[in-house]
Design an enzyme around this catalytic site. Structure first.
Site, PDB file in Angstrom:
ATOM      1  N   CYS A  27       0.822  -1.213   0.000  1.00 42.62           N
ATOM      2  CA  CYS A  27       0.000   0.000   0.000  1.00 42.62           C
ATOM      3  C   CYS A  27       0.851   1.257   0.000  1.00 42.62           C
ATOM      4  O   CYS A  27       0.683   2.127  -0.838  1.00 42.62           O
ATOM      5  CB  CYS A  27      -0.949  -0.007   1.189  1.00 42.62           C
ATOM      6  SG  CYS A  27      -2.212  -1.266   1.027  1.00 42.62           S
ATOM      7  N   HIS A  28       1.749   1.375   0.965  1.00 40.34           N
ATOM      8  CA  HIS A  28       2.525   2.604   1.063  1.00 40.34           C
ATOM      9  C   HIS A  28       4.012   2.345   1.240  1.00 40.34           C
ATOM     10  O   HIS A  28       4.746   3.198   1.711  1.00 40.34           O
ATOM     11  CB  HIS A  28       1.974   3.492   2.188  1.00 40.34           C
ATOM     12  CG  HIS A  28       0.509   3.753   2.043  1.00 40.34           C
ATOM     13  ND1 HIS A  28      -0.431   3.011   2.704  1.00 40.34           N
ATOM     14  CD2 HIS A  28      -0.161   4.612   1.270  1.00 40.34           C
ATOM     15  CE1 HIS A  28      -1.642   3.432   2.350  1.00 40.34           C
ATOM     16  NE2 HIS A  28      -1.505   4.403   1.483  1.00 40.34           N
ATOM     17  N   GLY A  29       4.439   1.111   0.906  1.00 44.84           N
ATOM     18  CA  GLY A  29       5.861   0.829   0.813  1.00 44.84           C
ATOM     19  C   GLY A  29       6.627   0.716   2.119  1.00 44.84           C
ATOM     20  O   GLY A  29       7.711   1.271   2.242  1.00 44.84           O
TER      21      GLY A  29
END
Lengths: 421, 169
Positions: free
Chosen positions: B133-135
């Protein structure tokens, strides 16, 4: 507001109106003096009212067939699509209607930014508008959860987890929002309830929004205060009704194009897979209308500060009437603001684009620069510009520059070059 | 305005407001608390898992309280790798021994501590987990190494009730 007395012609009308002055209200709305130079950017208020009614009516119908239960929601949506008479049409109108609603609201907001409609004496109209916009985002988010597909489930998980960034009480709030230890059936049923409620709250706020508008009257492309009623105004009916109606027809063509030709282009294919709490889709992104704020969230490497930045990006709009220190409303007479306005438009479009891209490498860098510029625009450029900018002379009335005899030919030309676009 | 002296009426006002506030609070609280996890949700608070079929180097995912729990049977190299990490290098310093009481078995919530996505197994820069999703990158002990997540993946309360059965919760 027109202050003239109104007396219904018929005896029955008079009898009724003396007891409940609805006919006075109707008369006020039809005779309402409107600036005669309103361009098509001013038709989006009516278009938005249409969008709200469309969402309420289609939503009401969908609720007759939809089942808000984690085990049945996904199937009930497919049931609507396949079995219910015209179910596909109603659902596609509702789903694309949300996008059309946001398209119209963004044009409406950026029109206000260009012509300074948020400035005194219209701050309350503007703030009510921002509250409506926030409620729209809440309604859209919760509505997107209801089909209980993969994007629904993980979108709900990510957005509700934003609250976990709050120190100390964050986790408790998230558990409370979920009604459990993860997004599950209790979450779905309460989202359905709130999704049903919010449009009616918006409807109430729209009434206040219009009421507050009718006190000072409409702003206009020249942005000057005008006498009402006067040679600078026309009655709302039939002049504005016809103009709004024509714009609405054009808008409905765009709307119908999406509904009938590309009903799924604004959605995500992953949402046609039923929610699975064990697998997160490889690439989750919110709907297009939330992307700029999503980009701001992701551009900050800290969890709490990212959430704070995202919320501030929206709430900063409420302070806009006081951040913009310029007394001149319309960008037509603000040569520098006009340029910064278009830079802001491009900045928001860039944020929207990188919001849809993976948050890494060059995209992340662009997102950070664009986020910084977004705040710079509101917190530094606008306050300073009001003092530094050399504005063009404004006309004394709407009629003056059009009928000639204006000492300011440049003013008249600028105005025309914009409105004729 | 003349100087105001506190009289019986002021006392009555204050007392009325106070009782009213308590009454409103007592009425609102059930409306708020009804949204918290109910008895049936709380009743599902523990689950037992048979791990006899899990080979070394494999992870299974089970559902506990609606959330995925990763149970990984780690290889000797993985255990060595997890133990070799210096605490100074960690954003949220925790020893591997404190996270996996039995070093062969790593049991943790498969929930990214950023915004709650399920990280992918054996991905990312640290041979552990990677959240798409956001690394956020996690190591083989489930500790956050890179990305926006603030803390390591949570280790739930669990115990081995027999040699091959783990009870979570």
């Amino acid at each position: 507001m027109s202050d003239h007395e109104y007396t219904p012609k018929s005896k029955v009308g008079k009898w009724f109106n003396d007891r409940l002055p609805l006919l006075t209200l109707a008369n006020h709305l039809t005779d309402y003096p409107t600036p005669k130079n309103l361009n098509y950017w001013w038709t989006f208020g009516g278009i938005l009212t249409f969008c709200l009614i469309t969402q309420i009516v289609t939503g009401l119908v969908l609720a007759m067939h939809y089942i808000a239960h984690a085990d049945m929601a996904f199937d009930s949506v497919e049931h609507i699509m396949r079995d219910v008479n015209y179910g596909w049409l109603i659902r596609y109108i509702h789903a694309n209607g949300a996008s059309m609603f946001f398209l119209a609201v963004y044009i409406h907001i950026f029109r206000s930014l260009f012509y300074g409609s948020y400035k005194s004496p219209r701050e309350i109209i503007w703030i009510i508008g921002i509250i409506i916009y926030l409620l729209m985002m809440a309604a859209a988010f919760m509505g997107y959860v209801l089909p209980w597909g993969q994007m629904s489930f993980w979108g709900a998980t990510v957005i509700t987890n934003l609250f976990s960034a709050i120190p100390l009480v964050g986790e408790g709030i998230v558990t409370w929002l979920w009604g459990g230890y993860s997004v599950d059936n209790p979450t779905l049923t309460r989202f359905f309830t709130l999704h049903y409620l919010i449009p009616f709250l918006i409807l109430g706020l729209v009434v206040l929004h219009i009421w507050a508008l009718h006190v000072p009257g409409n702003n206009n492309p020249v942005g000057i205060d005008i006498q009402k009623p006067s040679k600078d105004t026309v009655p709302f009916h039939p002049y504005i009704v016809i103009k709004d109606g024509f714009a609405l027809l054009m808008f409905m063509i765009v709307f119908a194009f999406f509904v009938f030709y590309t009903p799924n282009i604004l959605g995500h294919a992953d949402n046609y897979i039923e929610a699975d709490p064990l697998v997160t889709p490889a690439h989750i992104v919110p709907e297009w209308y939330l992307l700029p704020f999503y980009a701001i969230l992701r551009s900050v490497p800290d969890k709490l500060l990212g959430v704070v930045a995202m919320l501030s990006a929206i709430l900063i709009l409420a302070a806009l009437p006081w951040l913009d220190t310029s007394k001149i409303r319309s960008a037509v007479f603000r040569p520098l603001y006009r340029q910064f306005y278009w830079i802001l438009v491009i900045d928001v479009l860039i944020l929207g684009y990188v919001g849809a891209m993976p948050a890494e490498g060059l995209y992340l860098l662009i997102a950070r620069v664009a986020t910084a510029y977004y705040f710079l625009h509101f917190l530094v450029i606008l306050p300073v510009l009001g003092f530094k900018e050399k504005t063009l002379p404004i006309p004394l009335s709407i009629t003056e520059p059009v009928l000639g005899g204006s000492p300011n030919f440049a003013t008249a030309r600028n105005k025309e070059s914009f409105t004729n676009k | 305005m003349s100087e105001k002296k506190t009289n019986r009426r002021d006392f009555l006002f204050t007392a009325t407001y106070a009782v009213g506030a308590v009454g409103i609070g007592a009425t609102i609280w059930p409306m708020i608390d009804q949204m918290n996890p109910d008895a049936s949700v709380k009743a599902l608070a523990s689950t037992e898992v048979d791990v006899s079929t899990v080979d070394p180097g494999k992870t299974i995912t089970v559902l506990w309280r609606g959330k995925p729990v990763f149970i990984r049977r780690r290889t000797l190299e993985e255990i060595a790798e997890a133990k070799a990490v210096k605490l100074e290098d960690l954003k949220h310093p925790e020893k591997d021994e404190d996270r996996a009481k039995n070093p062969e078995w790593l049991v943790m919530l498969g929930v990214c501590t950023h915004l709650g996505c399920v990280p992918l197994d054996q991905k990312g820069d640290y041979n552990g987990w990677f959240c798409p999703c956001h690394g956020s990158h996690y190591d083989i002990s489930g500790r956050i190494r890179k990305g926006p997540a603030p803390t390591n993946m949570e280790v739930p309360k669990y115990e081995f009730v027999s040699a091959n059965t783990i009870k979570i919760g």
